[in-house]
Scaffold this active site. Structure first.
Site, PDB file in Angstrom:
ATOM      1  N   TYR A   1      58.290 103.553 120.491  1.00 34.96           N
ATOM      2  CA  TYR A   1      58.867 102.211 120.641  1.00 34.96           C
ATOM      3  C   TYR A   1      58.759 101.397 119.349  1.00 34.96           C
ATOM      4  O   TYR A   1      58.399 100.230 119.359  1.00 34.96           O
ATOM      5  CB  TYR A   1      58.217 101.447 121.801  1.00 34.96           C
ATOM      6  N   HIS A   2      59.134 102.053 118.232  1.00 31.65           N
ATOM      7  CA  HIS A   2      59.101 101.388 116.931  1.00 31.65           C
ATOM      8  C   HIS A   2      60.469 101.427 116.250  1.00 31.65           C
ATOM      9  O   HIS A   2      60.562 101.784 115.072  1.00 31.65           O
ATOM     10  CB  HIS A   2      58.062 102.049 116.020  1.00 31.65           C
ATOM     11  N   PRO A   3      61.563 101.055 116.925  1.00 26.02           N
ATOM     12  CA  PRO A   3      62.871 101.084 116.263  1.00 26.02           C
ATOM     13  C   PRO A   3      62.898 100.083 115.107  1.00 26.02           C
ATOM     14  O   PRO A   3      62.341  98.987 115.200  1.00 26.02           O
ATOM     15  CB  PRO A   3      63.837 100.682 117.381  1.00 26.02           C
TER      16      PRO A   3
ATOM     17  N   ASP B   1      62.420 105.524 113.747  1.00 28.35           N
ATOM     18  CA  ASP B   1      61.486 105.324 114.849  1.00 28.35           C
ATOM     19  C   ASP B   1      60.361 106.332 114.684  1.00 28.35           C
ATOM     20  O   ASP B   1      60.429 107.241 113.840  1.00 28.35           O
ATOM     21  CB  ASP B   1      62.209 105.528 116.191  1.00 28.35           C
TER      22      ASP B   1
END
Length: 568
Positions: A470-472, A296
């Protein structure tokens, strides 16, 4: 119990699922079922269509899974909030609408893994171009006829003028297009909007074809598990309302995202055998990499008071809301039509890295994702965060009940490299804002503040205030080593008729916001699934920095020789 047969079942109607729903159902003989846990992206709900209203879906549960991590051991045991889109169109309905392809060298890195040669930049670029409709022009490097509109903002606030001047005073270039041949530098950020409204994946791909007779979309359905006959995936068990159903297909594609795809695989018996057996789940395939390799981007707000009344702060006044809303609704213009992440860039925080390892977003207001405003007055801020942390986390189910959220741990700040780059990130941010271009505008530093000067004080601030971008991603990574989950054609190892197509298949996270790479993956996957000839690789020039040393604490942004190298 009801039973229905399809050619393909797509689990998840989000960003990737929307692409596949459109492309796979283009042939009327292909019968496609999409199972989406959320509701439709209702056209009358301004919260997901007005760009400036993005805080509403991010801070509410109507369109949002509302995940949280387990207590993060290096972040003061805080649970880090992780919103994910629970709606047709998925996270493209709740994201910040920033369009970043990633660096060309991200895909060159992917291609260095055994068996992934066809995922280099030359092979990926045609698929970016396929879905892009860049309204300001292709510039020979972008698509202009695809379904996803890209709008380039005006950046007409005087704070943006100061920002672009300041980065040049700090020694960094301003480039025409951050998604063009050179990513390193600063630019306006293209955004996924059209005529002043969010242009999510459902609007681009599903709504134009939703009347196809061979396309069935079931909303508010929760997939319990994938059904197997031996090692062959044959269907999906799901719940809609209070009833359990089974649907069968020749191929199952999980487009559920970096959290829900590994959860679905684990619930279906694919994962670490020992962990699944403890939960009483029959093992279909012992695949220990499922849910591992979680990556992330962590980010922070570096905020300043503004000495002149030129920020967007007055737009937050309640009495202005009716005018802003009317201007957006009837004209598609004004404050409501912007996501306000209009500018930013990428730099190297030290001369030891080959390409940019920090991303910046500049906002002409000091505000958090939840809508709270620092100091309740005029301000501005930089969002900043390292792009290539070597911290690795996991997504693991804790129950055989599909309604129980999986355990998520990112392990932010768990490595020496991660901590070092965070110190560099804050120092580089301050260096930009301290340039003369901001002298007439720059007030007090609100965050981290004057008390955070030493490495230890900066890291303490990061641990207390850092938030996920919010970039899993990367939890079902593509490859052929012992921890890989899917192969180069996105087929799950060790079973038949099952693929994963979403952010989870990335072997490594890309540089910047991940929505564009996910759409590229889905477009490429569509050709693979349909058996189409792959798009011809595009041999284009892109920028590479040639490092020649430098002081990591005070990097020389213009140091070294630079050249354009072929993507072949």
């Amino acid at each position: 119990m009801t039973q229905t047969h399809y050619d393909t079942i797509i689990v998840g109607g989000g960003s990737a699922g929307s692409v596949l729903a459109n492309r796979l159902s283009a042939d009327p003989s292909n019968k496609v079922l999409v199972l989406e846990a959320g509701r439709t992206d209702h056209k009358l709900d301004f919260r997901i269509h007005m760009p400036a209203a993005l805080t509403y879906p991010l801070s509410g549960k109507t369109y949002n899974w509302w995940y949280e991590s387990e207590p993060e051991p290096h972040m003061n045991n805080r649970r880090i909030y992780q919103p994910r889109g629970k709606v047709l169109g998925g996270s493209s309905c709740i994201n910040g609408m920033i369009y970043i392809r990633g660096n060309a060298l991200d895909y060159e890195k992917w291609a260095r893994y055994e068996g992934l040669e066809n995922w280099d930049f030359a092979h990926c670029l045609p698929y970016f171009n396929r879905f892009e409709n860049r309204l300001s022009g292709g510039e020979g490097h972008h698509g202009t006829e695809g379904p996803l509109y890209l709008t380039t903002p005006e950046c007409d606030n005087p704070l943006f003028d100061a920002f672009f001047k300041a980065v040049q005073e700090a020694g960094y270039p301003v480039v025409d297009n951050i998604n063009g041949p050179r990513q390193e530098g600063f630019s306006k950020f293209d955004r996924t909007t059209y005529k002043g409204s969010r242009w999510n994946a459902a609007r681009a791909y599903i709504h134009p074809v939703e009347d196809r007779l061979n396309l069935t979309i079931k909303l508010k359905t929760l997939a319990n598990r994938i059904l197997f006959d031996g090692d062959r995936a044959v269907g999906v068990e799901f719940v809609q309302g209070n009833q359990t159903h089974k649907a069968y297909a020749g191929e199952i594609v999980s487009c559920s995202g970096a959290i829900n795809s590994p959860q679905l695989l684990q619930l279906s018996g694919i994962g670490n055998a020992g962990e699944l057996e403890k939960l009483g789940i029959p093992v279909v395939n012992d695949l220990p990499g499922v849910g591992e390799n979680l990556q992330d981007h962590l980010e922070l707000y570096v905020q300043y008071a503004c000495k002149q009344p030129v920020s967007l702060y007055p737009s937050l006044k309640v009495w202005r809301a009716p005018f802003i809303g009317a201007q957006w609704l009837f004209a598609g213009k004004g404050v409501g039509a912007s996501n306000h992440f209009e500018a930013g860039g990428f730099i190297r925080s030290n001369d030891e890295v080959d390409y940019p390892n920090l991303q910046f977003h500049f906002l002409p207001i000091a505000i958090r994702y939840d809508g709270s405003v620092a100091a309740g007055d005029h301000g501005f801020q930089l969002h900043v965060g390292p792009m290539y942390s070597d911290a690795r986390g996991h997504v693991k189910i804790t129950s055989s009940d599909p309604k129980v959220y999986p355990g998520i741990r990112f392990n932010y700040l768990s490595t020496e490299k991660d901590r070092r780059e965070w110190v560099e990130a804050i120092r580089c941010s301050r260096r930009i804002i301290e340039q003369p271009a901001f002298d007439a505008l720059r007030g007090k530093e609100l965050a981290p503040g004057e008390s955070a000067q030493s490495d230890e004080e900066i890291l303490d601030f990061v641990a207390r205030e850092g938030e996920s971008a919010y970039h899993p991603s990367c939890t079902c990574k593509m490859g052929y080593d012992d921890m890989s989950v899917v192969d180069a054609d996105l087929k799950v190892h060790g079973v038949k008729n099952l693929r994963v197509v979403d952010a989870s298949v990335m072997p490594d996270i890309t540089n910047g916001n991940i929505y564009a790479p996910v759409m590229m993956i889905a477009e490429k996957a569509a050709d693979i699934i349909l058996g189409n000839a792959p798009a011809a690789p595009m041999d284009v020039d892109f920028y590479r920095h040639q490092p020649n040393g430098g002081n990591p604490q005070n990097p020389s942004p213009n140091g070294g020789t630079k050249d354009l190298k072929r993507a072949s």
